[in-house]
Every structure is written in C-alpha cells, then in structure tokens.
Design a protein around this motif. Structure first.
Motif, PDB file in Angstrom:
ATOM      1  N   TYR A 188       0.839  -1.208   0.000  1.00 19.36           N
ATOM      2  CA  TYR A 188       0.000   0.000   0.000  1.00 19.36           C
ATOM      3  C   TYR A 188       0.871   1.255   0.000  1.00 19.36           C
ATOM      4  N   TYR A 189       1.887   1.287   0.858  1.00 15.88           N
ATOM      5  CA  TYR A 189       2.755   2.461   0.969  1.00 15.88           C
ATOM      6  C   TYR A 189       3.481   2.757  -0.336  1.00 15.88           C
ATOM      7  N   THR A 190       3.992   1.724  -1.004  1.00 20.03           N
ATOM      8  CA  THR A 190       4.763   1.950  -2.229  1.00 20.03           C
ATOM      9  C   THR A 190       3.884   2.401  -3.389  1.00 20.03           C
ATOM     10  N   LYS A 191       2.603   2.031  -3.369  1.00 22.17           N
ATOM     11  CA  LYS A 191       1.710   2.414  -4.460  1.00 22.17           C
ATOM     12  C   LYS A 191       1.189   3.837  -4.334  1.00 22.17           C
ATOM     13  N   GLN A 192       1.317   4.413  -3.133  1.00 17.39           N
ATOM     14  CA  GLN A 192       0.798   5.750  -2.899  1.00 17.39           C
ATOM     15  C   GLN A 192       1.935   6.759  -2.728  1.00 17.39           C
ATOM     16  N   PRO A 193       1.729   8.007  -3.135  1.00 16.97           N
ATOM     17  CA  PRO A 193       2.720   9.048  -2.844  1.00 16.97           C
ATOM     18  C   PRO A 193       2.630   9.453  -1.381  1.00 16.97           C
ATOM     19  N   SER A 194       3.604  10.197  -0.925  1.00 17.39           N
ATOM     20  CA  SER A 194       3.619  10.678   0.458  1.00 17.39           C
ATOM     21  C   SER A 194       4.619  11.823   0.562  1.00 17.39           C
ATOM     22  N   PRO A 237       5.152   7.239  -6.086  1.00 15.29           N
ATOM     23  CA  PRO A 237       4.901   5.795  -6.091  1.00 15.29           C
ATOM     24  C   PRO A 237       6.059   4.985  -6.668  1.00 15.29           C
ATOM     25  N   LEU A 238       6.274   3.828  -6.079  1.00 16.56           N
ATOM     26  CA  LEU A 238       7.290   2.882  -6.538  1.00 16.56           C
ATOM     27  C   LEU A 238       6.564   1.725  -7.202  1.00 16.56           C
ATOM     28  N   PRO A 297      10.905   6.728  -5.391  1.00 19.76           N
ATOM     29  CA  PRO A 297      11.401   7.919  -6.081  1.00 19.76           C
ATOM     30  C   PRO A 297      10.877   9.155  -5.351  1.00 19.76           C
ATOM     31  N   PHE A 298      11.567  10.267  -5.495  1.00 22.93           N
ATOM     32  CA  PHE A 298      11.130  11.447  -4.765  1.00 22.93           C
ATOM     33  C   PHE A 298      11.445  12.719  -5.526  1.00 22.93           C
TER      34      PHE A 298
END
Length: 219
Positions: free
Chosen positions: A118-124, A144-145, A156-157
């Motif tokens: 879930y974390y990797t699919k969403q931006p933050s 998202p990764l 990525p950022f």
C-alpha cells in the motif's frame, strides 16, 4: 530539543487532540511543552498506521516549529508554546491525491507485506528543512514505486522548494538514483543540500550527494 512521534495505529476522530504529536524541551529551564495534532485527513482516511504516521519537523527562520505529515499537502507552523498555528500549502505538482487504503487498519498493522505494498503504491511527503543560507525551505515528496516485490522500498522522490514568504517556487524530481539515497540523513550546508549516498562496499565510509539550489529573485 524537539521530539515528534506517536503510537502506531489510526488516529481516532475526537481523540487526536488529546494525543500531541510533538514535545519541545527548553534546556535552560527543563520546561517541556506538548502540542500539535494530526491533520483532519487522518481522521477521514486509513493510511496504514505506520509509515504515514511518521512526523517530520524543523525550525523556521523565526525559530517557530514546522511540521510535515506524510499524508498532507500542507505544512504547519506552530509557535513553540503551541498556542499559534498556521498552515501553508507545500504540495507536489506530481501528487494529485493520496488515496486511503480500503483494508482494515488492524489488518495492515499485522501484515507488513500488505502494508508496504500500500505504501509503495501511494505518494507521500517527508522531510522538511530550513535553509538559513538562502532563506528557503525544502520538502521531500515521495512518489509511487511501481512493481515492488520485496527488499528495499525506497520510493522515487522530488524536492520542493519554498521561499521565506511560504510560496512554492520550484520542484526537482529525483527519479534515477533514489534507491541509493538515504533520506533519513539530510543536511543543509552553505554549499547546498546534502543527502547521504548508501555505501554498500564499506559501511565505515559516509558519502553525500550535494544538491545546489539555483539562484532566484524574490518579488
């Protein structure tokens, strides 16, 4: 001394105000002041209860506190006694929304694999730093990764810059060597912004990548 952090889990509606996010400790008199609350979006959505709960902080040009929350496009400026709070938009042009998870929050807490997916699919959003040499602010936006199947889940950022009047002025994506950079070790120096580069050959050697801000004119 400034400390930020909360317990794991999803902030409950009506209870988050009783659970401060940050503590300011005055070393000259040992007085501790508690304050700060999660943004409203945390009461309305389910963001996994772990990685999106991390709170990033910095001091601004006036010595006030800045808080950055992973699921919120805004940053929050608090006085050190927490009696005054103002919010400013510092969102990424690459992030339209951060979707709430459809899973049960306790299931995400118990299942690390599902939580990371879930974390990797969403931006933050991440670190917030003040640059006293150029009177600017930097904020990390994690993108998202795609296709994560295990191992390192560094996303990525981009680096958002904001001027001293709290106006977003630019954003620089880092899409290639992001997996080799440690965003937990970032520093502002006279030359620019330092981010640690992972050295897998010799852990006794610490290397940094230097990002230099282009000059701009305030109007």
């Amino acid at each position: 001394v400034i400390l930020s952090g909360v317990e794991l889990g999803q902030p409950d509606d009506g209870e988050s105000s009783d659970k401060p996010t940050t503590c300011c400790i005055a070393l000259d008199n040992d007085v501790m002041t508690f304050g700060g609350v999660f943004p409203v979006c945390y009461e309305k959505g389910n963001f996994g209860g772990v990685y999106y709960n991390k709170i990033y902080h910095s001091l601004n040009q006036d010595g006030n506190l800045l808080l950055s929350f992973p699921a919120d496009h805004n940053i929050y400026r608090y006085s050190l006694d927490f009696k005054d709070c103002k919010e400013y938009y510092m969102g990424s042009r690459y992030i339209r929304e951060i979707a709430s998870s459809g899973d049960n929050v306790w299931d995400l807490l118990k299942d690390k694999q599902r939580r990371i997916v879930y974390y990797t699919k969403q931006p933050s959003y991440g670190n917030i730093l003040y640059d006293p040499y150029r009177h600017m602010y930097y904020r990390v936006a994690r993108l998202p990764l795609e296709g994560w199947i295990g191992g390192n889940f560094q996303k990525p950022f981009s680096i958002i810059t904001m001027d001293s009047l709290y106006r977003v002025i630019s954003e620089t994506p880092v899409m290639e060597d992001y997996a080799d950079l440690n965003l937990g070790n970032m520093h502002v120096v006279k030359e620019g912004l330092l981010i640690q580069k992972e050295n897998r050959d010799d852990e006794n050697v610490i290397e940094f990548v230097l990002y230099k801000a282009n000059k701009y004119r305030e109007e």
